[in-house]
Design an enzyme around this catalytic site. Structure first.
Site, mmCIF file in Angstrom:
data_model
loop_
_atom_site.group_PDB
_atom_site.id
_atom_site.type_symbol
_atom_site.label_atom_id
_atom_site.label_comp_id
_atom_site.label_asym_id
_atom_site.label_seq_id
_atom_site.Cartn_x
_atom_site.Cartn_y
_atom_site.Cartn_z
ATOM 1 N N ASP A 61 0.858 -1.187 0.000
ATOM 2 C CA ASP A 61 0.000 0.000 0.000
ATOM 3 C C ASP A 61 0.893 1.235 0.000
ATOM 4 O OD1 ASP A 61 -2.996 1.000 0.701
ATOM 5 O OD2 ASP A 61 -1.517 2.228 1.755
ATOM 6 N N GLU A 78 -4.742 2.552 -4.158
ATOM 7 C CA GLU A 78 -3.273 2.553 -4.119
ATOM 8 C C GLU A 78 -2.716 1.237 -3.585
ATOM 9 O OE1 GLU A 78 -4.605 4.492 -0.192
ATOM 10 O OE2 GLU A 78 -5.332 4.236 -2.243
#
Length: 386
Positions: free
Chosen positions: A244, A287
């Site tokens: 992430d 993301e």
């Protein structure tokens, strides 16, 4: 250009996601054609009865019933769902082998068929089976190699028929027969490869995220499920990394969404740059990225982290580095029962890396987080939120 040629020429050059989708299409069409051929095979029995004497049409009817039963059995095993490459090839070859064997049986039956009138015309119609086999290639998305292999079956059947020309009535000579068969097989092979190219384009468009060029989540889950089953079957390692981007919202807020999109693309490119050819990168959402490492244990995943340490991910317009938090899980050492739990465990460890200060990875429930970029590159995200 070379990749396109390999894709059209050789099935081993296909990405796994394309191989799976193509296999499903082939099996589905084998099933449909087997059912159609079974129905048409039985429906022709009255024509034989009207054209031939009792002994001939009864023998032909018996051969037709056997062929129809074999085709129905083939259709029964062509169920929807995943099939291995070997299973796909066996089903496709079965669709070709059954008509060839039926064709061989009819050559024997026609030893004593009268060569005049309606009977001669109906007998001659049987001689077109090899041409139907060649034309059938166009029904499937096939490579050049596969098309050649199936066309060879048709040529074998044609050679068999021409060799038996003294026993059967063929409406053409040897040169005409082989030339027509070659022409039909060539056109059918071109159509099959055109189907394959279109299917490949559609599959890649459907499964790849256009911004990051990663697999989309659904395609990634499908591939991960297949890799997990393969790893369990072969008692082989399989590791997943959940990554992430740190403080990605702050990056968007400070520099705008265009910069955010560029960061996503550059992070994806950096991750792909350290992966092996068999590894898979998936954009899991926003993301978040999932890296699937077949035949790789936790140690090899840690080695990948070390390569990332020297490579980095991306830079913001002010020159500061983008960082990631990552979690690592391996199905054997972590005793995970399915692919969903494997990703969930890697996700949990990614959150543990977040709580440990970000810009690090966690690869075991019993060990502390380890830095990825660390002091070698200042964290832009941390600077943004101060």
């Amino acid at each position: 250009m070379l990749d396109d040629l390999l894709l059209l020429a050789w099935p081993a050059a296909h990405p796994e996601i394309l191989a799976r989708r193509r296999g499903a299409v082939i099996v589905e069409r084998v099933r449909a054609l087997a059912l159609v051929f079974a129905a048409l095979t039985v429906a022709w029995i009255p024509v034989d009865w009207a054209a031939f004497g009792s002994s001939h049409w009864q023998n032909l009817a018996a051969a037709r019933l056997v062929a129809a039963i074999a085709l129905l059995a083939l259709a029964a095993v062509c169920r929807p769902g995943a099939a291995t490459s070997a299973q796909v090839r066996v089903r496709l070859l079965g669709l070709y082998a059954i008509p060839v064997l039926f064709f061989a049986a009819t050559l024997e039956i026609f030893l004593e068929v009268p060569r005049a009138g309606v009977a001669a015309g109906v007998a001659a119609a049987y001689s077109f089976v090899p041409f139907l086999l060649a034309a059938g290639i166009s029904a499937f998305p096939l490579t050049a190699l596969e098309s050649f292999a199936l066309a060879a079956i048709g040529f074998f059947a044609e050679a068999w028929a021409l060799n038996a020309r003294g026993r059967t009535l063929l409406p053409y000579n040897e040169i005409e027969g082989f030339w027509l068969l070659l022409l039909i097989a060539g056109v059918a092979a071109f159509a099959a490869m055109s189907q394959l190219r279109l299917l490949a384009a559609l599959v890649l468009q459907a499964v790849r995220d256009p911004l990051t060029l990663c697999l989309r989540r659904e395609a990634g889950k499908e591939l991960l499920d297949a890799q997990f089953l393969l790893a369990v079957r072969n008692i082989a390692p399989l590791t997943v990394i959940f990554a992430d981007i740190d403080h990605f919202k702050a990056v968007n807020d400070a520099f705008g969404h265009e910069t955010g999109d560029r960061v996503l693309a550059e992070v994806s490119a950096s991750l792909r740059g350290v992966l092996r050819g068999s590894d898979v990168l998936v954009r899991w959402g926003g993301e978040e990225f999932v890296i699937v490492l077949p035949q790789a244990d936790r140690g090899e995943a840690v080695s990948l982290m070390e390569r990332l340490r020297t490579r980095g991910f991306a830079l913001l317009p002010d020159g500061r580095a983008v960082t990631l938090s990552m979690g690592v899980a391996e199905y054997r050492s972590d005793a995970v029962g399915n692919s969903a739990d494997l990703v969930a465990l890697a996700d949990q460890r990614m959150y543990a890396a977040k709580q440990a200060g970000r810009d690090c990875y966690v690869d075991s429930s019993n060990e502390a987080a380890r830095p990825i970029l660390g002091a070698s590159a200042p964290s832009s995200a941390a600077a943004l939120v101060r």
